[in-house]
Design a protein around this motif. Structure first.
Motif, PDB file in Angstrom:
ATOM      1  N   ILE A  94      -2.720   7.417 -13.083  1.00  0.00           N
ATOM      2  CA  ILE A  94      -3.460   7.794 -14.162  1.00  0.00           C
ATOM      3  C   ILE A  94      -3.968   6.681 -15.029  1.00  0.00           C
ATOM      4  O   ILE A  94      -5.000   6.735 -15.311  1.00  0.00           O
ATOM      5  CB  ILE A  94      -2.595   8.579 -15.185  1.00  0.00           C
ATOM      6  CG1 ILE A  94      -1.896   9.952 -14.384  1.00  0.00           C
ATOM      7  CG2 ILE A  94      -3.082   8.992 -16.466  1.00  0.00           C
ATOM      8  CD1 ILE A  94      -3.323  10.992 -14.132  1.00  0.00           C
ATOM      9  N   ALA A  95      -3.063   5.656 -15.216  1.00  0.00           N
ATOM     10  CA  ALA A  95      -3.834   4.534 -15.825  1.00  0.00           C
ATOM     11  C   ALA A  95      -4.690   3.807 -15.382  1.00  0.00           C
ATOM     12  O   ALA A  95      -5.785   3.467 -16.063  1.00  0.00           O
ATOM     13  CB  ALA A  95      -2.714   3.638 -16.259  1.00  0.00           C
ATOM     14  N   ARG A  96      -4.648   3.948 -14.073  1.00  0.00           N
ATOM     15  CA  ARG A  96      -5.816   3.159 -13.085  1.00  0.00           C
ATOM     16  C   ARG A  96      -7.038   3.951 -13.098  1.00  0.00           C
ATOM     17  O   ARG A  96      -8.239   3.663 -13.159  1.00  0.00           O
ATOM     18  CB  ARG A  96      -5.176   2.832 -11.782  1.00  0.00           C
ATOM     19  CG  ARG A  96      -4.158   1.497 -11.630  1.00  0.00           C
ATOM     20  CD  ARG A  96      -3.909   1.308  -9.997  1.00  0.00           C
ATOM     21  NE  ARG A  96      -3.158   2.108  -9.317  1.00  0.00           N
ATOM     22  CZ  ARG A  96      -1.908   2.220  -9.352  1.00  0.00           C
ATOM     23  NH1 ARG A  96      -1.373   1.404 -10.035  1.00  0.00           N
ATOM     24  NH2 ARG A  96      -1.423   3.072  -8.674  1.00  0.00           N
ATOM     25  N   LYS A  97      -6.773   5.117 -13.257  1.00  0.00           N
ATOM     26  CA  LYS A  97      -8.194   6.169 -13.236  1.00  0.00           C
ATOM     27  C   LYS A  97      -8.681   6.083 -14.355  1.00  0.00           C
ATOM     28  O   LYS A  97     -10.011   6.333 -14.375  1.00  0.00           O
ATOM     29  CB  LYS A  97      -7.646   7.579 -12.857  1.00  0.00           C
ATOM     30  CG  LYS A  97      -7.020   7.912 -11.364  1.00  0.00           C
ATOM     31  CD  LYS A  97      -6.424   8.994 -11.021  1.00  0.00           C
ATOM     32  CE  LYS A  97      -6.009   9.291  -9.770  1.00  0.00           C
ATOM     33  NZ  LYS A  97      -5.183  10.670  -9.326  1.00  0.00           N
ATOM     34  N   LYS A  98      -7.968   5.964 -15.475  1.00  0.00           N
ATOM     35  CA  LYS A  98      -8.535   5.958 -16.797  1.00  0.00           C
ATOM     36  C   LYS A  98      -9.269   4.548 -16.911  1.00  0.00           C
ATOM     37  O   LYS A  98     -10.428   4.652 -17.577  1.00  0.00           O
ATOM     38  CB  LYS A  98      -7.408   6.072 -17.871  1.00  0.00           C
ATOM     39  CG  LYS A  98      -6.847   7.369 -18.201  1.00  0.00           C
ATOM     40  CD  LYS A  98      -5.915   7.384 -19.198  1.00  0.00           C
ATOM     41  CE  LYS A  98      -6.666   6.999 -20.674  1.00  0.00           C
ATOM     42  NZ  LYS A  98      -5.739   6.870 -21.842  1.00  0.00           N
TER      43      LYS A  98
END
Length: 249
Positions: A141-145
């Motif tokens: 999720i952090a990488r996609k954000k």
């Protein structure tokens, strides 16, 4: 009581079938303001083409785009499509047809391409609490954000305890929480085998129990103007949607 957004996921079997389903959604669930359309290899109608054809009937449509299907030199699906405002980028499962070529793209790489080549589009990504360890999924999720995702569509949830936990993990994010009825042992087996879902011990795969669960989640999310999408698989729309509309009226 109202949600901020309420979407219904419709399968693009054909343009005619989609028109019929859209008419049913309008009649049975007038609270719905959005449709999301998966891109499924077993049907010839691509999600973004379906969105273009159906926008006169339902203006807010979010097509799914499979990252592994996009060639490096190919244009991004929907990038210059009039009226399109939002896209959901998913990684995509390997195709059953081995003749269908795929590419070694990550979800993040395609999100970055959209943010660079189509900055006017709002890009969503997926959140799945079942397929991997929670810490791994939250790192994703952090990488996609970081790549530019502005919100998330979850794998459907079937457990109030897990729903509350995921809601805490994703606090502050724009999240469309997925709800899908699981009716009978075959449907349950599909979710367990294909999506690695672990159902709670008290889970009952009946229409009535699934409606009660969905109503509980809808009421909870409506208190803080949440986002929801409904995935009415293997159930007639007229059997499922009116009971959910009733708690939102």
């Amino acid at each position: 009581m109202s949600l901020s957004r309420l979407s219904v996921e419709l399968i693009p079997r054909s343009a005619d079938a989609l028109r019929d389903d859209i008419a049913a959604v309008k009649q049975l669930l007038p609270a719905a303001d959005t449709l999301n359309i998966p891109d499924l290899m077993r049907f010839p109608l691509r999600s973004w083409d379906a969105a273009a054809q159906m926008q006169p009937l339902f203006p807010r449509i979010v097509p799914h785009v499979r990252a592994i299907d996009i060639a490096p030199d190919a244009p991004l699906p929907g990038a210059n499509q009039p009226g399109l405002e939002e896209v959901l980028v998913v990684h995509g499962d390997p195709p059953a047809d081995l003749a269908h070529r795929t590419y070694r793209n990550s979800t993040e790489s395609i999100i970055r391409r959209y943010k660079k080549e189509a900055p006017h589009l709002r890009i969503y990504a997926a959140f799945d609490p079942y397929r991997r360890a929670p810490w791994h999924e939250l790192e994703e999720i952090a990488r996609k954000k970081e790549a530019g995702a502005e919100g998330f569509f979850t794998q459907p949830v079937f457990d109030l305890k897990l729903f509350d936990l995921c809601r805490e993990w994703l606090s502050g994010e724009t999240v469309f929480w997925g709800l899908s009825p699981v009716i009978g042992p075959r449907s349950r087996s599909y979710w367990e085998t294909t999506n690695r879902v672990v159902f709670p011990k008290n889970f009952v795969p009946t229409l009535e129990a699934n409606i009660t669960f969905a109503q509980t989640v809808l009421k909870s999310l409506a208190t803080d103007k949440g986002h929801v999408y409904l995935m009415p698989l293997r159930v007639k729309l007229e059997q499922y949607l009116p009971a959910l509309q009733a708690v939102l009226s």
